[in-house]
Design a protein around this motif. Sequence first.
Motif, PDB file in Angstrom:
ATOM      1  N   CYS A 299       3.375  -0.938   4.049  1.00 53.71           N
ATOM      2  CA  CYS A 299       3.002   0.425   3.655  1.00 53.71           C
ATOM      3  C   CYS A 299       4.238   1.277   3.406  1.00 53.71           C
ATOM      4  O   CYS A 299       5.231   1.177   4.128  1.00 53.71           O
ATOM      5  CB  CYS A 299       2.176   1.091   4.756  1.00 53.71           C
ATOM      6  SG  CYS A 299       0.599   0.286   5.075  1.00 53.71           S
TER       7      CYS A 299
ATOM      8  N   HIS B 227      -8.877  -4.436  -2.950  1.00 53.62           N
ATOM      9  CA  HIS B 227      -7.919  -5.447  -3.406  1.00 53.62           C
ATOM     10  C   HIS B 227      -8.628  -6.744  -3.819  1.00 53.62           C
ATOM     11  O   HIS B 227      -8.291  -7.337  -4.829  1.00 53.62           O
ATOM     12  CB  HIS B 227      -6.890  -5.725  -2.312  1.00 53.62           C
ATOM     13  CG  HIS B 227      -5.845  -6.715  -2.738  1.00 53.62           C
ATOM     14  ND1 HIS B 227      -4.923  -6.422  -3.714  1.00 53.62           N
ATOM     15  CD2 HIS B 227      -5.596  -7.974  -2.342  1.00 53.62           C
ATOM     16  CE1 HIS B 227      -4.141  -7.455  -3.891  1.00 53.62           C
ATOM     17  NE2 HIS B 227      -4.526  -8.416  -3.063  1.00 53.62           N
TER      18      HIS B 227
ATOM     19  N   ILE C 163       0.843  -1.199   0.000  1.00 54.60           N
ATOM     20  CA  ILE C 163       0.000   0.000   0.000  1.00 54.60           C
ATOM     21  C   ILE C 163       0.878   1.249   0.000  1.00 54.60           C
ATOM     22  O   ILE C 163       1.818   1.348   0.785  1.00 54.60           O
ATOM     23  CB  ILE C 163      -0.911   0.024   1.241  1.00 54.60           C
ATOM     24  CG1 ILE C 163      -1.816  -1.221   1.265  1.00 54.60           C
ATOM     25  CG2 ILE C 163      -1.749   1.301   1.278  1.00 54.60           C
ATOM     26  CD1 ILE C 163      -2.567  -1.425   2.556  1.00 54.60           C
TER      27      ILE C 163
ATOM     28  N   THR D 216      -2.768  -1.098  -3.587  1.00 53.03           N
ATOM     29  CA  THR D 216      -3.733  -0.038  -3.305  1.00 53.03           C
ATOM     30  C   THR D 216      -2.971   1.241  -2.991  1.00 53.03           C
ATOM     31  O   THR D 216      -1.887   1.198  -2.413  1.00 53.03           O
ATOM     32  CB  THR D 216      -4.630  -0.396  -2.098  1.00 53.03           C
ATOM     33  OG1 THR D 216      -5.302  -1.632  -2.356  1.00 53.03           O
ATOM     34  CG2 THR D 216      -5.677   0.669  -1.844  1.00 53.03           C
TER      35      THR D 216
ATOM     36  N   VAL E 283      -9.861  -0.879   2.032  1.00 50.96           N
ATOM     37  CA  VAL E 283      -8.620  -1.227   1.328  1.00 50.96           C
ATOM     38  C   VAL E 283      -8.654  -2.696   0.919  1.00 50.96           C
ATOM     39  O   VAL E 283      -8.334  -3.046  -0.223  1.00 50.96           O
ATOM     40  CB  VAL E 283      -7.392  -0.914   2.217  1.00 50.96           C
ATOM     41  CG1 VAL E 283      -6.142  -1.610   1.706  1.00 50.96           C
ATOM     42  CG2 VAL E 283      -7.168   0.594   2.301  1.00 50.96           C
TER      43      VAL E 283
ATOM     44  N   LEU F 299      -7.845   4.769  -3.419  1.00 54.40           N
ATOM     45  CA  LEU F 299      -8.866   5.184  -2.472  1.00 54.40           C
ATOM     46  C   LEU F 299      -8.543   6.631  -2.123  1.00 54.40           C
ATOM     47  O   LEU F 299      -7.466   6.899  -1.597  1.00 54.40           O
ATOM     48  CB  LEU F 299      -8.828   4.309  -1.214  1.00 54.40           C
ATOM     49  CG  LEU F 299      -9.897   4.580  -0.171  1.00 54.40           C
ATOM     50  CD1 LEU F 299     -10.168   3.311   0.625  1.00 54.40           C
ATOM     51  CD2 LEU F 299      -9.532   5.690   0.773  1.00 54.40           C
TER      52      LEU F 299
ATOM     53  N   LEU G 103      -2.663  -0.187   9.302  1.00 52.16           N
ATOM     54  CA  LEU G 103      -2.735  -1.141   8.189  1.00 52.16           C
ATOM     55  C   LEU G 103      -1.654  -2.201   8.291  1.00 52.16           C
ATOM     56  O   LEU G 103      -1.861  -3.351   7.905  1.00 52.16           O
ATOM     57  CB  LEU G 103      -2.646  -0.394   6.849  1.00 52.16           C
ATOM     58  CG  LEU G 103      -3.842   0.507   6.535  1.00 52.16           C
ATOM     59  CD1 LEU G 103      -3.540   1.390   5.336  1.00 52.16           C
ATOM     60  CD2 LEU G 103      -5.105  -0.305   6.314  1.00 52.16           C
TER      61      LEU G 103
ATOM     62  N   ILE H 176      -3.642   4.998  -1.162  1.00 53.64           N
ATOM     63  CA  ILE H 176      -4.501   5.887  -0.384  1.00 53.64           C
ATOM     64  C   ILE H 176      -4.015   7.298  -0.672  1.00 53.64           C
ATOM     65  O   ILE H 176      -2.854   7.626  -0.399  1.00 53.64           O
ATOM     66  CB  ILE H 176      -4.430   5.571   1.114  1.00 53.64           C
ATOM     67  CG1 ILE H 176      -4.917   4.139   1.363  1.00 53.64           C
ATOM     68  CG2 ILE H 176      -5.264   6.582   1.909  1.00 53.64           C
ATOM     69  CD1 ILE H 176      -4.705   3.644   2.779  1.00 53.64           C
TER      70      ILE H 176
END
Length: 124
Positions: free
Chosen positions: A28, A121, A3, A48, A117, A79, A20, A50
């Motif tokens: 992340c 996915h 992410i 993903t 999230v 997102l 996360l 953010i």
Amino acid sequence: MKILIIEDELDIADMFSKYLTNKGNHTCKVVYRGEEGLDAIKEESWDTIILDLAMPHFSGRDVIDALEKEGLLKQQKILVCTASSMSDQEIEQIKLMDGIKDGMKKPVELAELLQRVEHIHSNN
């Protein structure tokens, strides 16, 4: 899941990343400026992204526009998050763009963020 978090508020970005990582067992990467985020998207593949829409100088919207212009938007799973005064209808409009999978208004419930999230996915 890998992410990318593009968020100019350090506390929010770090909170998202820690949650996360700990609750979702995801990896992340955090960047605090839109330009850095755009570079990270071009350099690596992300499960993903953010993306904060309301950042100074080079906003999340600028990131989206740059990706669209370069033909890279539709391959993304983004997102969007915003603390701005955007209406729910405006967020729904952005979600119609290829590559924008979901949108949330801040403040964000962390459990809901994780759920969204993982939903992005699992549906792509």
